[in-house]
Design a protein around this motif. Structure first.
Motif, PDB file in Angstrom:
ATOM      1  N   THR A 155       0.632  -1.108  -0.014  1.00 12.35           N
ATOM      2  CA  THR A 155       0.120   0.007   0.041  1.00 12.35           C
ATOM      3  C   THR A 155       0.912   1.130  -0.200  1.00 12.35           C
ATOM      4  O   THR A 155       2.081   1.432   0.316  1.00 12.35           O
ATOM      5  N   ALA A 156       0.209   2.557  -0.290  1.00  9.53           N
ATOM      6  CA  ALA A 156       1.028   3.551  -0.259  1.00  9.53           C
ATOM      7  C   ALA A 156       1.199   4.309   1.363  1.00  9.53           C
ATOM      8  O   ALA A 156       1.774   5.176   1.418  1.00  9.53           O
TER       9      ALA A 156
ATOM     10  N   ASP B  13      -2.813  12.524   7.413  1.00  9.24           N
ATOM     11  CA  ASP B  13      -2.426  14.020   7.278  1.00  9.24           C
ATOM     12  C   ASP B  13      -2.004  14.500   8.634  1.00  9.24           C
ATOM     13  O   ASP B  13      -2.405  15.668   8.972  1.00  9.24           O
ATOM     14  N   GLY B  14      -1.426  13.835   9.487  1.00  9.09           N
ATOM     15  CA  GLY B  14      -0.739  14.246  10.631  1.00  9.09           C
ATOM     16  C   GLY B  14      -1.541  14.072  11.727  1.00  9.09           C
ATOM     17  O   GLY B  14      -1.297  14.390  13.078  1.00  9.09           O
TER      18      GLY B  14
ATOM     19  N   LEU C  55      -7.014  -4.145   8.757  1.00 10.18           N
ATOM     20  CA  LEU C  55      -6.138  -3.194   8.665  1.00 10.18           C
ATOM     21  C   LEU C  55      -5.946  -2.552   7.223  1.00 10.18           C
ATOM     22  O   LEU C  55      -5.984  -1.211   7.119  1.00 10.18           O
ATOM     23  N   ARG C  56      -6.261  -3.400   6.102  1.00  6.71           N
ATOM     24  CA  ARG C  56      -6.101  -2.780   4.903  1.00  6.71           C
ATOM     25  C   ARG C  56      -7.448  -1.909   4.731  1.00  6.71           C
ATOM     26  O   ARG C  56      -7.368  -1.123   3.969  1.00  6.71           O
ATOM     27  N   ARG C  57      -8.415  -2.576   5.071  1.00  9.71           N
ATOM     28  CA  ARG C  57      -9.776  -1.408   5.087  1.00  9.71           C
ATOM     29  C   ARG C  57      -9.678  -0.298   5.529  1.00  9.71           C
ATOM     30  O   ARG C  57     -10.058   0.661   4.850  1.00  9.71           O
ATOM     31  N   VAL C  58      -8.933  -0.211   6.868  1.00  7.12           N
ATOM     32  CA  VAL C  58      -8.947   1.180   7.371  1.00  7.12           C
ATOM     33  C   VAL C  58      -7.930   1.955   6.653  1.00  7.12           C
ATOM     34  O   VAL C  58      -8.411   3.361   6.306  1.00  7.12           O
ATOM     35  N   VAL C  59      -6.695   1.479   6.156  1.00  7.25           N
ATOM     36  CA  VAL C  59      -5.757   2.134   5.270  1.00  7.25           C
ATOM     37  C   VAL C  59      -6.520   2.729   4.048  1.00  7.25           C
ATOM     38  O   VAL C  59      -6.483   3.846   3.511  1.00  7.25           O
TER      39      VAL C  59
ATOM     40  N   SER D  48      -7.342   6.554   2.778  1.00 10.31           N
ATOM     41  CA  SER D  48      -6.723   6.995   1.726  1.00 10.31           C
ATOM     42  C   SER D  48      -7.541   7.558   0.624  1.00 10.31           C
ATOM     43  O   SER D  48      -7.116   8.290  -0.232  1.00 10.31           O
ATOM     44  N   ALA D  49      -8.969   7.168   0.736  1.00  9.36           N
ATOM     45  CA  ALA D  49     -10.100   7.557  -0.189  1.00  9.36           C
ATOM     46  C   ALA D  49     -10.062   9.092  -0.017  1.00  9.36           C
ATOM     47  O   ALA D  49     -10.176  10.026   0.729  1.00  9.36           O
TER      48      ALA D  49
END
Length: 113
Positions: A56-57, A88-89, A104-108, A112-113
């Motif tokens: 992921t990014a 964003d901090g 965890l991927r779902r939260v990322v 990110s959306a």
């Protein structure tokens, strides 16, 4: 720590409070894994956060709660594993305990959306 040092496919192990702050204050999603070496579930979570770092990014940061007790206290980490997601901090979401990679991927993805 420069921006290029953050472009990594591996988790970044925090070595100072200043480094931690510089990483979580950046734009984008940062997954912070508060862990302890003696914690069995933390060890089980290790390959999951490594996969997220690689695929992921999101920047993945690992914080040893025994070494950085002040950070653990500042983010109310009372049990491990304890994953805090920053966007964003700002801390946006927390997942406590051993969870599957899909959670965890779902939260990322959501942040990110």
């Amino acid at each position: 720590m420069s921006e290029s040092e953050l472009v990594t496919d591996e988790p970044v192990h925090v070595e100072s409070v200043e480094q931690f702050k510089s990483v979580v204050d950046r734009d984008g999603v940062v997954l912070v894994d508060f862990y302890a070496d003696w914690c069995g579930p933390c060890q089980m979570l290790e390959p999951v956060v490594e996969n997220i770092a690689a695929d992921t990014a999101a920047v993945v940061v690992k914080v040893d709660i025994d070494e950085f007790q002040q950070l653990a206290g500042a983010y109310q980490v009372q049990s491990v594993p304890n994953v805090v997601f920053f966007a964003d901090g700002e801390p946006k979401k927390r997942v406590v305990g051993m969870r599957g990679e899909d959670v965890l991927r779902r939260v990322v993805d959501d942040l990110s959306a």
